[in-house]
Design a protein around this motif. Structure first.
Motif, PDB file in Angstrom:
ATOM      1  N   ARG A 300      21.728  15.188  33.392  1.00 56.73           N
ATOM      2  CA  ARG A 300      21.729  15.566  34.806  1.00 56.73           C
ATOM      3  C   ARG A 300      21.778  14.331  35.703  1.00 56.73           C
ATOM      4  N   VAL A 301      22.584  14.452  36.774  1.00 60.90           N
ATOM      5  CA  VAL A 301      22.682  13.375  37.757  1.00 60.90           C
ATOM      6  C   VAL A 301      21.921  13.784  39.009  1.00 60.90           C
ATOM      7  N   GLU A 302      21.324  12.848  39.688  1.00 63.26           N
ATOM      8  CA  GLU A 302      20.442  13.144  40.812  1.00 63.26           C
ATOM      9  C   GLU A 302      21.158  13.798  41.984  1.00 63.26           C
ATOM     10  N   CYS A 303      22.427  13.463  42.183  1.00 57.65           N
ATOM     11  CA  CYS A 303      23.132  13.940  43.377  1.00 57.65           C
ATOM     12  C   CYS A 303      23.664  15.361  43.240  1.00 57.65           C
ATOM     13  N   SER A 304      23.477  15.985  42.070  1.00 56.67           N
ATOM     14  CA  SER A 304      24.032  17.319  41.877  1.00 56.67           C
ATOM     15  C   SER A 304      23.031  18.232  41.180  1.00 56.67           C
ATOM     16  N   ASP A 305      22.976  19.472  41.623  1.00 60.81           N
ATOM     17  CA  ASP A 305      22.122  20.466  40.995  1.00 60.81           C
ATOM     18  C   ASP A 305      22.915  21.334  40.023  1.00 60.81           C
ATOM     19  N   LEU A 306      24.209  21.053  39.883  1.00 61.98           N
ATOM     20  CA  LEU A 306      25.054  21.826  38.977  1.00 61.98           C
ATOM     21  C   LEU A 306      24.747  21.468  37.529  1.00 61.98           C
ATOM     22  N   VAL A 307      24.730  22.467  36.676  1.00 58.91           N
ATOM     23  CA  VAL A 307      24.521  22.220  35.248  1.00 58.91           C
ATOM     24  C   VAL A 307      25.761  21.590  34.638  1.00 58.91           C
ATOM     25  N   PHE A 308      26.939  21.996  35.145  1.00 65.10           N
ATOM     26  CA  PHE A 308      28.201  21.473  34.612  1.00 65.10           C
ATOM     27  C   PHE A 308      29.067  20.951  35.757  1.00 65.10           C
ATOM     28  N   PRO A 309      28.709  19.798  36.328  1.00 64.34           N
ATOM     29  CA  PRO A 309      29.503  19.254  37.437  1.00 64.34           C
ATOM     30  C   PRO A 309      30.869  18.774  36.954  1.00 64.34           C
ATOM     31  N   GLY A 310      31.847  18.782  37.875  1.00 65.91           N
ATOM     32  CA  GLY A 310      33.175  18.277  37.552  1.00 65.91           C
ATOM     33  C   GLY A 310      33.270  16.799  37.850  1.00 65.91           C
ATOM     34  N   ARG A 311      34.498  16.339  38.010  1.00 65.62           N
ATOM     35  CA  ARG A 311      34.678  14.908  38.326  1.00 65.62           C
ATOM     36  C   ARG A 311      34.008  14.570  39.650  1.00 65.62           C
ATOM     37  N   ASN A 312      34.179  15.473  40.615  1.00 66.25           N
ATOM     38  CA  ASN A 312      33.394  15.374  41.844  1.00 66.25           C
ATOM     39  C   ASN A 312      32.037  15.996  41.509  1.00 66.25           C
ATOM     40  N   LEU A 313      31.013  15.189  41.405  1.00 63.70           N
ATOM     41  CA  LEU A 313      29.727  15.648  40.880  1.00 63.70           C
ATOM     42  C   LEU A 313      29.086  16.764  41.682  1.00 63.70           C
ATOM     43  N   LYS A 314      29.564  16.969  42.902  1.00 65.87           N
ATOM     44  CA  LYS A 314      28.999  18.042  43.723  1.00 65.87           C
ATOM     45  C   LYS A 314      29.814  19.333  43.640  1.00 65.87           C
ATOM     46  N   SER A 315      30.845  19.318  42.795  1.00 62.97           N
ATOM     47  CA  SER A 315      31.673  20.506  42.582  1.00 62.97           C
ATOM     48  C   SER A 315      31.647  20.860  41.101  1.00 62.97           C
ATOM     49  N   PRO A 316      31.724  22.149  40.762  1.00 62.75           N
ATOM     50  CA  PRO A 316      31.677  22.546  39.355  1.00 62.75           C
ATOM     51  C   PRO A 316      32.979  22.224  38.626  1.00 62.75           C
ATOM     52  N   LEU A 317      32.918  22.289  37.314  1.00 64.21           N
ATOM     53  CA  LEU A 317      34.125  22.171  36.503  1.00 64.21           C
ATOM     54  C   LEU A 317      35.132  23.217  36.958  1.00 64.21           C
ATOM     55  N   SER A 318      36.396  22.886  36.868  1.00 64.50           N
ATOM     56  CA  SER A 318      37.420  23.877  37.224  1.00 64.50           C
ATOM     57  C   SER A 318      37.646  24.818  36.049  1.00 64.50           C
ATOM     58  N   ASP A 319      38.100  26.017  36.362  1.00 64.49           N
ATOM     59  CA  ASP A 319      38.389  26.995  35.321  1.00 64.49           C
ATOM     60  C   ASP A 319      39.483  26.484  34.393  1.00 64.49           C
ATOM     61  N   MET A 320      40.429  25.735  34.967  1.00 62.30           N
ATOM     62  CA  MET A 320      41.535  25.202  34.172  1.00 62.30           C
ATOM     63  C   MET A 320      41.041  24.237  33.105  1.00 62.30           C
ATOM     64  N   THR A 321      39.931  23.551  33.364  1.00 61.58           N
ATOM     65  CA  THR A 321      39.396  22.599  32.381  1.00 61.58           C
ATOM     66  C   THR A 321      39.049  23.307  31.084  1.00 61.58           C
ATOM     67  N   LEU A 322      38.413  24.480  31.187  1.00 59.59           N
ATOM     68  CA  LEU A 322      38.064  25.231  29.988  1.00 59.59           C
ATOM     69  C   LEU A 322      39.307  25.810  29.324  1.00 59.59           C
ATOM     70  N   SER A 323      40.221  26.296  30.136  1.00 64.32           N
ATOM     71  CA  SER A 323      41.451  26.879  29.589  1.00 64.32           C
ATOM     72  C   SER A 323      42.285  25.827  28.871  1.00 64.32           C
ATOM     73  N   MET A 324      42.311  24.616  29.410  1.00 58.91           N
ATOM     74  CA  MET A 324      43.099  23.545  28.794  1.00 58.91           C
ATOM     75  C   MET A 324      42.567  23.189  27.414  1.00 58.91           C
ATOM     76  N   PHE A 325      41.268  23.266  27.220  1.00 58.02           N
ATOM     77  CA  PHE A 325      40.723  23.000  25.882  1.00 58.02           C
ATOM     78  C   PHE A 325      41.304  23.997  24.881  1.00 58.02           C
ATOM     79  N   MET A 326      41.355  25.261  25.275  1.00 56.04           N
ATOM     80  CA  MET A 326      41.900  26.291  24.391  1.00 56.04           C
ATOM     81  C   MET A 326      43.367  26.011  24.084  1.00 56.04           C
TER      82      MET A 326
END
Length: 401
Positions: A300-326
């Protein structure tokens, strides 16, 4: 039996003495002194309704003749015969004309509808999205058109470019356009709403929606093994695994915040505004999910309360990120499809259908949902998720009933 009349056209014209002159059945000619000398005359229908006496003006002679006054009085009496107050009807008609005299444009009507409906949206995000959709697609086309002049052809013209290419967007936009027109009709700015059937028949048939592809449930343990060994970013792997273990939606997992989790009680409380059905959802966490979250807590990073932050730590992972893994794993299944994998596994291993539906937040009816939030039912759901996680980890005997 004919009604005896007391007035004649000649008498109406010749009367100059102030007073009230009856014509029968409540119709009177009022003669009053005029401010500039002489007299003024007016027709009045006197009637009673609901125990109250009321006087209804019917105009002035010679503009309204005796014969016309009698016709107006007869029309009012017909309304009274059906318990309708003709003065109320007149007031509503005048209000409608007043409104029609100041027709709003479609954009003004849409913003008024949106403001009145502000407390009815499931979330602030949905509320903003509704207005943004109208601003993007409708206002440039018909924003300046008077709301009473909007026709079915205008709605079709807006929807046609989206109807096949973006069918879901088209359907949502259609719903919101029709809501604005219905609001305008209810407010008296239109005489009638638009015909939804006419709009629908004027549009081409949309292609049948394809269900999002799911992984056969027997293949899920192999997938989890590959996922844990993959060299992708830890955030992506952890988010995808939690999605599988909890049978959650991508948006629910990616938008999760640490305040939603009680790692001691082993519970994840998803708030109503982040649920598709607009109701809070309680998820019992199996041990594997708890371990995953404890590891994630260490990142966890101090600047974000998200469990799974994206590259911008204050925004969540994008849906495409999970889809791209598949896709990189050359899998046809999509992340959302793991919900179907879980449902099929539960059915094939003898778990109660309503229990599995509750785990997916599909339980029908508020009473059913409340029942599955109770502690005893929650423990049944917890065991279901423990069995599912054990199966995902490779225990072939897990979950059998």
């Amino acid at each position: 039996m004919a009604v005896a009349r007391r007035l004649t056209a000649l008498k109406v014209n010749s009367l100059m003495i102030p007073g009230r002159y009856g014509d029968g059945e409540g119709l009177y000619l009022y003669v009053k002194p005029a401010a500039g000398g002489g007299v003024s005359k007016s027709w009045v229908l006197r009637y009673s309704i609901d125990g109250r006496r009321r006087d209804m003006g019917l105009g002035r002679p010679p503009v309204v003749t005796l014969a016309e006054a009698r016709e107006l009085a007869m029309a009012a009496r017909k309304q009274l015969a059906t318990a309708i107050d003709p003065l109320v009807v007149r007031a509503r008609s005048r209000e409608k004309r007043r409104r029609l005299a100041g027709h709003p444009t479609f954009e003004t009507a849409a913003r008024s509808w949106h403001e009145e409906a502000k407390d009815g949206w499931r979330s602030e995000k949905q509320r903003k999205a509704a207005l943004t959709m109208l601003e993007t697609y409708a206002f440039p086309e018909i924003g300046t058109v008077r709301i009473d002049e909007v026709e079915a052809g205008d709605i079709r013209r807006i929807l046609a470019p989206l109807w096949i290419k973006k069918p879901e967007t088209g359907r949502r936009l259609r719903q919101r356009l029709m809501k604005v027109v219905e609001w305008a009709a209810a407010e008296g700015y239109r005489s009638t709403p638009l015909s939804l059937a006419l709009v629908n028949t004027s549009l081409p048939k949309q292609p049948r929606a394809e269900h999002r592809k799911a992984m056969p449930w027997r293949d899920v343990p192999t997938f989890i093994k590959k996922l844990r060994a993959a060299d992708n970013a830890d955030n992506v792997r952890a988010a995808l695994e939690l999605l599988v273990l909890t049978a959650g939606r991508s948006s629910e997992v990616r938008g999760a915040t640490w305040q939603e989790f009680d790692l001691v009680a082993g519970l994840w409380s998803v708030p109503a505004e982040r649920m598709k059905a607009g109701r809070p959802h309680l998820v019992p966490l199996p041990p594997a999910a708890l371990e995953l979250l404890k590891v994630q807590l260490g990142r966890r990073v101090e600047c974000s309360d998200l469990v799974f932050p994206g590259r911008n730590l204050k925004s969540p992972l994008s849906d495409m990120t999970l889809s791209m893994f598949m896709r990189r794993e050359e899998l046809e299944a999509v992340p959302h499809g793991f919900r179907s994998s879980f449902r099929d596994w539960a059915a094939d291993n003898g778990h109660a259908a309503d229990l599995a539906e509750a785990a997916l937040a599909h339980a029908p009816g508020d009473k059913t949902i409340q029942a599955y939030q109770r502690s005893d039912m929650l423990e049944r759901r917890r065991q279901l998720m423990v069995d599912w996680a054990a199966f995902c980890a490779g225990d072939k005997n897990a979950g059998g009933k």
